[in-house]
Write an enzyme that holds these catalytic residues in place. Sequence first.
Site, PDB file in Angstrom:
ATOM      1  N   GLY A 162       0.793  -1.223   0.000  1.00  0.00           N
ATOM      2  CA  GLY A 162       0.000   0.000   0.000  1.00  0.00           C
ATOM      3  C   GLY A 162       0.824   1.272   0.000  1.00  0.00           C
ATOM      4  O   GLY A 162       0.300   2.349   0.295  1.00  0.00           O
TER       5      GLY A 162
ATOM      6  N   HIS B 268       4.548   5.904   9.401  1.00  0.00           N
ATOM      7  CA  HIS B 268       3.325   6.565   9.865  1.00  0.00           C
ATOM      8  C   HIS B 268       3.249   6.441  11.384  1.00  0.00           C
ATOM      9  O   HIS B 268       3.430   5.351  11.928  1.00  0.00           O
ATOM     10  CB  HIS B 268       2.080   5.874   9.296  1.00  0.00           C
ATOM     11  CG  HIS B 268       1.929   5.964   7.813  1.00  0.00           C
ATOM     12  ND1 HIS B 268       1.038   6.837   7.203  1.00  0.00           N
ATOM     13  CD2 HIS B 268       2.533   5.280   6.807  1.00  0.00           C
ATOM     14  CE1 HIS B 268       1.103   6.664   5.883  1.00  0.00           C
ATOM     15  NE2 HIS B 268       1.994   5.725   5.611  1.00  0.00           N
TER      16      HIS B 268
ATOM     17  N   HIS C  70       8.944   6.196   4.833  1.00  0.00           N
ATOM     18  CA  HIS C  70       8.348   6.972   5.924  1.00  0.00           C
ATOM     19  C   HIS C  70       7.651   6.026   6.891  1.00  0.00           C
ATOM     20  O   HIS C  70       7.124   4.989   6.495  1.00  0.00           O
ATOM     21  CB  HIS C  70       7.365   8.026   5.393  1.00  0.00           C
ATOM     22  CG  HIS C  70       6.355   7.486   4.435  1.00  0.00           C
ATOM     23  ND1 HIS C  70       6.649   7.247   3.102  1.00  0.00           N
ATOM     24  CD2 HIS C  70       5.070   7.113   4.598  1.00  0.00           C
ATOM     25  CE1 HIS C  70       5.582   6.767   2.489  1.00  0.00           C
ATOM     26  NE2 HIS C  70       4.602   6.658   3.375  1.00  0.00           N
TER      27      HIS C  70
HETATM   28  P1  5GP Z   1       1.939   5.642   1.912  1.00  0.00           P
HETATM   29  O1  5GP Z   1       0.648   5.404   1.179  1.00  0.00           O
HETATM   30  O2  5GP Z   1       3.099   5.743   0.940  1.00  0.00           O
HETATM   31  O3  5GP Z   1       2.214   4.681   3.038  1.00  0.00           O
HETATM   32  O4  5GP Z   1       1.790   7.035   2.630  1.00  0.00           O
HETATM   33  C1  5GP Z   1       1.886   8.246   1.954  1.00  0.00           C
HETATM   34  C2  5GP Z   1       1.205   9.277   2.817  1.00  0.00           C
HETATM   35  O5  5GP Z   1       1.636  10.541   2.384  1.00  0.00           O
HETATM   36  C3  5GP Z   1      -0.323   9.258   2.729  1.00  0.00           C
HETATM   37  O6  5GP Z   1      -0.860   9.034   4.020  1.00  0.00           O
HETATM   38  C4  5GP Z   1      -0.659  10.642   2.169  1.00  0.00           C
HETATM   39  O7  5GP Z   1      -1.822  11.190   2.765  1.00  0.00           O
HETATM   40  C5  5GP Z   1       0.580  11.448   2.504  1.00  0.00           C
HETATM   41  N1  5GP Z   1       0.870  12.525   1.569  1.00  0.00           N
HETATM   42  C6  5GP Z   1       0.864  12.439   0.203  1.00  0.00           C
HETATM   43  N2  5GP Z   1       1.215  13.611  -0.325  1.00  0.00           N
HETATM   44  C7  5GP Z   1       1.454  14.460   0.719  1.00  0.00           C
HETATM   45  C8  5GP Z   1       1.850  15.838   0.787  1.00  0.00           C
HETATM   46  O8  5GP Z   1       2.056  16.517  -0.211  1.00  0.00           O
HETATM   47  N3  5GP Z   1       1.991  16.370   2.031  1.00  0.00           N
HETATM   48  C9  5GP Z   1       1.784  15.634   3.170  1.00  0.00           C
HETATM   49  N4  5GP Z   1       1.956  16.265   4.341  1.00  0.00           N
HETATM   50  N5  5GP Z   1       1.399  14.342   3.132  1.00  0.00           N
HETATM   51  C10 5GP Z   1       1.249  13.757   1.916  1.00  0.00           C
END
Ligand code: 5GP
Length: 114
Positions: free
Chosen positions: A93, A102, A100
Amino acid sequence: MDSNCIFCKIVNGEIPARFAHRDDRVVAISDVNPQAPTHLLVMPVAHHANIGELSDAADRALTAELFAVASRLGREHGPDGYRLVMNTGADGGQTVDHLHVHVLAGRQMSWPPG
Ligand code: 5GP
Ligand code: ZN
């Protein structure tokens, strides 16, 4: 730095974000689409696509630094508990390919995640 990477742009100040932590090697920002009352993203300043890539890299201490910041923020924002998540790869996901962690806190989490 990866010039196509949105989180590299955030780390470098090209895209604004709300910072919860910042040092030379690790930053934490508020997620733009929060899934809990507290939803932070802890990431290295250096671009690593995912935990596998970071584990393959020479800088093993960086993993410990990421989790030190993530757990401190988790404890601050979730004294009764919190969740750390690292989505990795397509099936995991992951949507942004800059590693990163969460940090989710402020509500009861359910299990299993979707
Ligand atoms: P992933 O899906 O890769 O585990 O998490 C990516 C996260 O980055 C998502 O929760 C999404 O809401 C967050 N995200 C995506 N683009 C941005 C952005 O431009 N700024 C911030 N602060 N969060 C972002
Ligand atoms: Zn990046």
